[in-house]
Design an enzyme around this catalytic site. Structure first.
Site, PDB file in Angstrom:
ATOM      1  N   GLY A 135       0.789  -1.358   0.078  1.00  0.00           N
ATOM      2  CA  GLY A 135       0.196   0.102  -0.066  1.00  0.00           C
ATOM      3  C   GLY A 135       0.851   1.319  -0.130  1.00  0.00           C
ATOM      4  CE  LYS A 206      -1.054  -7.143  -1.095  1.00  0.00           C
ATOM      5  NZ  LYS A 206      -1.671  -7.011   0.144  1.00  0.00           N
TER       6      LYS A 206
HETATM    7  N1  LIG Z   1      -8.231  -0.818  -1.317  1.00  0.00           N
HETATM    8  C1  LIG Z   1      -6.751  -0.853  -0.824  1.00  0.00           C
HETATM    9  O1  LIG Z   1      -6.586  -0.664   0.301  1.00  0.00           O
HETATM   10  C2  LIG Z   1      -5.687  -1.561  -1.779  1.00  0.00           C
HETATM   11  C3  LIG Z   1      -4.497  -1.339  -1.321  1.00  0.00           C
HETATM   12  C4  LIG Z   1      -3.580  -1.762  -2.354  1.00  0.00           C
HETATM   13  C5  LIG Z   1      -3.892  -2.162  -3.654  1.00  0.00           C
HETATM   14  N2  LIG Z   1      -5.205  -2.253  -4.077  1.00  0.00           N
HETATM   15  C6  LIG Z   1      -5.679  -2.318  -5.431  1.00  0.00           C
HETATM   16  O2  LIG Z   1      -6.054  -1.444  -5.965  1.00  0.00           O
HETATM   17  C7  LIG Z   1      -7.108  -1.760  -6.856  1.00  0.00           C
HETATM   18  C8  LIG Z   1      -8.368  -1.308  -6.680  1.00  0.00           C
HETATM   19  O3  LIG Z   1      -8.886  -1.422  -5.432  1.00  0.00           O
HETATM   20  P1  LIG Z   1     -10.059  -0.875  -4.521  1.00  0.00           P
HETATM   21  O4  LIG Z   1      -9.971  -1.377  -3.109  1.00  0.00           O
HETATM   22  O5  LIG Z   1     -10.047   0.381  -4.899  1.00  0.00           O
HETATM   23  O6  LIG Z   1     -11.401  -1.702  -5.228  1.00  0.00           O
HETATM   24  P2  LIG Z   1     -12.947  -1.115  -5.496  1.00  0.00           P
HETATM   25  O7  LIG Z   1     -13.337  -0.404  -4.126  1.00  0.00           O
HETATM   26  O8  LIG Z   1     -13.651  -2.410  -5.454  1.00  0.00           O
HETATM   27  O9  LIG Z   1     -12.913  -0.152  -6.571  1.00  0.00           O
HETATM   28  C9  LIG Z   1     -13.035  -0.779  -8.094  1.00  0.00           C
HETATM   29  C10 LIG Z   1     -12.941   0.208  -9.079  1.00  0.00           C
HETATM   30  O10 LIG Z   1     -13.563  -0.425 -10.187  1.00  0.00           O
HETATM   31  C11 LIG Z   1     -14.665  -0.238 -10.978  1.00  0.00           C
HETATM   32  N3  LIG Z   1     -14.733  -1.521 -11.758  1.00  0.00           N
HETATM   33  C12 LIG Z   1     -14.330  -2.713 -11.408  1.00  0.00           C
HETATM   34  N4  LIG Z   1     -14.703  -3.821 -12.309  1.00  0.00           N
HETATM   35  C13 LIG Z   1     -15.122  -3.162 -13.243  1.00  0.00           C
HETATM   36  C14 LIG Z   1     -15.512  -3.254 -14.627  1.00  0.00           C
HETATM   37  N5  LIG Z   1     -15.796  -4.531 -14.930  1.00  0.00           N
HETATM   38  N6  LIG Z   1     -15.959  -2.144 -15.660  1.00  0.00           N
HETATM   39  C15 LIG Z   1     -16.018  -0.792 -14.965  1.00  0.00           C
HETATM   40  N7  LIG Z   1     -15.381  -0.698 -13.691  1.00  0.00           N
HETATM   41  C16 LIG Z   1     -15.379  -1.542 -13.023  1.00  0.00           C
HETATM   42  C17 LIG Z   1     -15.712  -0.206  -9.921  1.00  0.00           C
HETATM   43  O11 LIG Z   1     -16.949   0.477 -10.466  1.00  0.00           O
HETATM   44  P3  LIG Z   1     -17.976   0.733  -9.451  1.00  0.00           P
HETATM   45  O12 LIG Z   1     -17.569   1.883  -8.592  1.00  0.00           O
HETATM   46  O13 LIG Z   1     -18.994   1.333 -10.388  1.00  0.00           O
HETATM   47  O14 LIG Z   1     -18.495  -0.361  -8.726  1.00  0.00           O
HETATM   48  C18 LIG Z   1     -14.882   0.613  -8.887  1.00  0.00           C
HETATM   49  O15 LIG Z   1     -14.821   1.888  -9.028  1.00  0.00           O
HETATM   50  C19 LIG Z   1      -7.088  -3.319  -6.905  1.00  0.00           C
HETATM   51  O16 LIG Z   1      -6.231  -4.018  -7.926  1.00  0.00           O
HETATM   52  C20 LIG Z   1      -6.641  -3.528  -5.501  1.00  0.00           C
HETATM   53  O17 LIG Z   1      -5.814  -5.001  -5.285  1.00  0.00           O
HETATM   54  C21 LIG Z   1      -6.147  -1.686  -3.251  1.00  0.00           C
END
Ligand SMILES: NC(=O)c1ccc[n+]([C@@H]2O[C@H](COP(=O)([O-])OP(=O)(O)OC[C@H]3O[C@@H](n4cnc5c(N)ncnc54)[C@H](OP(=O)(O)O)[C@@H]3O)[C@@H](O)[C@H]2O)c1
Length: 429
Positions: A135, A206
């Site tokens: 992160g 990771k």
């Molecule tokens: N969350 C963390 O703390 C964290 C930390 C490090 C890395 N990451 C990485 O960062 C990335 C995002 O994580 P997140 O937690 O932000 O995920 P999230 O909250 O689930 O958000 C995903 C976003 O992508 C959109 N999306 C997903 N599938 C889609 C599709 N098929 N077509 C169009 N839009 C789509 C969703 O749209 P909607 O909003 O309309 O549903 C949402 O806006 C991931 O790869 C995760 O592993 C996350």
């Protein structure tokens, strides 16, 4: 001189929403500090009806993600949607179109890394993924740049905050696994479906990235053996503490037997080890190298704000490269190397056995280990009526031999149950 960069963001959830807010609200401050005018022009999401935490001054939100990649006004693509297939195809298309890409997607990098890095190399644009591991902790850049000349021996990482939170509660308060998980879910540290975290799969992606960068040999997500924390018990946490250890879910990548071994499983680590003091949802990566010695990188491993900070750093870096106009050659190269199967890796085990309390039981148990070529380092026994508890710590032996010893053990008549097995990480053999 034009300092404006048009940005397209694929995904506006936890990380994407925070990043967009920061880019919009801090636009002037970022420009003052970096000389870059970073403008979010297009944002791609799945559900156009969902309320968003940001408002775009001049950009638009769309459900057509390919149109963002194809838009000639988009100079740089940020992928924050997650998943391998669609996200990977969009990232590939952006790179092939000569657009730099920033992503936080560990699953994507750990599964399609070489394909994407090769596409970035062909187009001469950066592909950056600082937020994919740890992160908000800077670790990808230190590994791939600062430590590029260090022949790293070993990387140990607590790279999943959910499991570290659960294990801390179990160790500190004697909470059982189910209660600690429920608390993690209530506090937002665990997803409603926690499988990817508690099974070790998230940490495996990771660990694959850390291993690939540390050793310059490609290690894919499917090359990483992983075990989760679901069967751990607070009893073992208490015994571990009595013996001077703490139980952690650790990703281990090391040079061993002429190759590279990468795995994720619970381990008992000595309380004096720097990783033992990493508590709660904090992440930490510990690196050992012959010249640099020991390095510890620790901090918030997830969450919208810390992760968006790492993504923003990559966006600024990629924007600078873009404005400089030079062909960028990849900072990461892989050469062929041997991946050592987990069965060949020397490990050391702690076992908690429930046995009938009868004469000769210890000798039978010892011979089960001896038959598999595993020697016992220490035994602790406690009788309770007709049942006795045996705690055994073995010497280091190949993982396959340890497993064979347990197969022999299961045939020992007085054995009632192999109640738990945890690998032990220590300096001693
Ligand atoms: N969350 C963390 O703390 C964290 C930390 C490090 C890395 N990451 C990485 O960062 C990335 C995002 O994580 P997140 O937690 O932000 O995920 P999230 O909250 O689930 O958000 C995903 C976003 O992508 C959109 N999306 C997903 N599938 C889609 C599709 N098929 N077509 C169009 N839009 C789509 C969703 O749209 P909607 O909003 O309309 O549903 C949402 O806006 C991931 O790869 C995760 O592993 C996350």
């Amino acid at each position: 001189m034009n300092t404006s960069i048009g940005i397209g963001v694929l995904g506006a959830g936890t990380v994407g929403g925070t990043l967009i807010t920061r880019l919009v609200e801090d636009r002037a401050a970022i420009a003052a500090k970096t000389g870059l005018d970073l403008r979010v022009l297009r944002v791609g999401v799945r559900d156009l009806g969902k309320e968003r935490s940001f408002s775009l001054e001049y950009g638009s939100v769309t459900g057509d993600l390919q149109s963002i990649v194809d838009d000639p006004d988009i100079d740089l693509v940020v992928e924050l949607m997650g998943g391998r297939e669609l996200a990977g195809d969009l990232v590939l298309a952006a790179l092939e179109a000569g657009k730099p890409v920033v992503t936080a997607n560990k699953e994507l990098v750990a599964s399609r890394g070489p394909e994407l890095i090769a596409a970035a190399e062909r187009s001469g644009v950066p592909l950056l993924f600082e937020a994919a591991v740890g992160g908000g902790i800077p670790i990808i850049r230190p590994l791939s740049e600062t430590l590029a000349g260090e022949p790293i021996d070993r990387v140990l990482g607590i790279v999943n905050g959910t499991t570290n939170f659960i294990l801390t509660r179990m160790a500190d308060d004697g909470a059982d696994y189910a209660d600690a998980l429920a608390e993690a879910q209530e506090l937002g540290y665990a997803e409603p479906d926690p499988t990817a975290d508690v099974s070790g799969a998230d940490a495996a992606a990771k660990a694959a990235i850390l291993a690939s960068l540390a050793f310059g040999t490609w290690v894919g997500i499917d090359d990483v053996y992983h075990e989760g924390i679901e069967t751990l018990s607070p009893i073992d946490m208490a015994f571990a503490a009595d013996f001077g250890y703490v139980v952690k879910l650790v990703g281990i990548a090391e040079r061993t037997g002429g190759g590279v071994s990468t795995r994720v499983h619970p381990v008992m680590i000595p309380t004096a080890h720097p990783l033992a003091s990493i508590r709660g949802a904090t992440n930490a990566i510990f690196i050992e190298g012959p010249s640099v010695g020991e390095l510890l990188f620790a901090g918030p491993g997830a969450g919208g704000d810390p992760t968006a900070t790492a993504v923003l750093g990559d966006v600024i870096d990629a924007a600078r490269e873009t404005l400089a106009g030079a062909q960028v050659s990849s900072r990461i190269r892989f050469s062929p190397g041997e991946l050592v199967p987990f069965g060949d890796v020397p490990t050391k085990w702690y076992l908690r056995l429930e046995v009938d309390d009868q004469p000769g039981v210890l000798a039978q148990v010892a011979s089960a280990f001896g038959d598999a070529g595993v020697s016992i380092k220490s035994v602790w026994q406690e009788g309770e009526g007709s049942e006795a508890l045996l705690l055994i710590v073995t010497h280091r032996a190949p993982e396959a031999a340890q497993r064979a010893a347990v197969d022999h053990l299961r045939k020992v008549k007085p054995l009632r149950n192999v109640a738990s097995i945890i690998r032990v990480e220590s300096e001693e053999p």
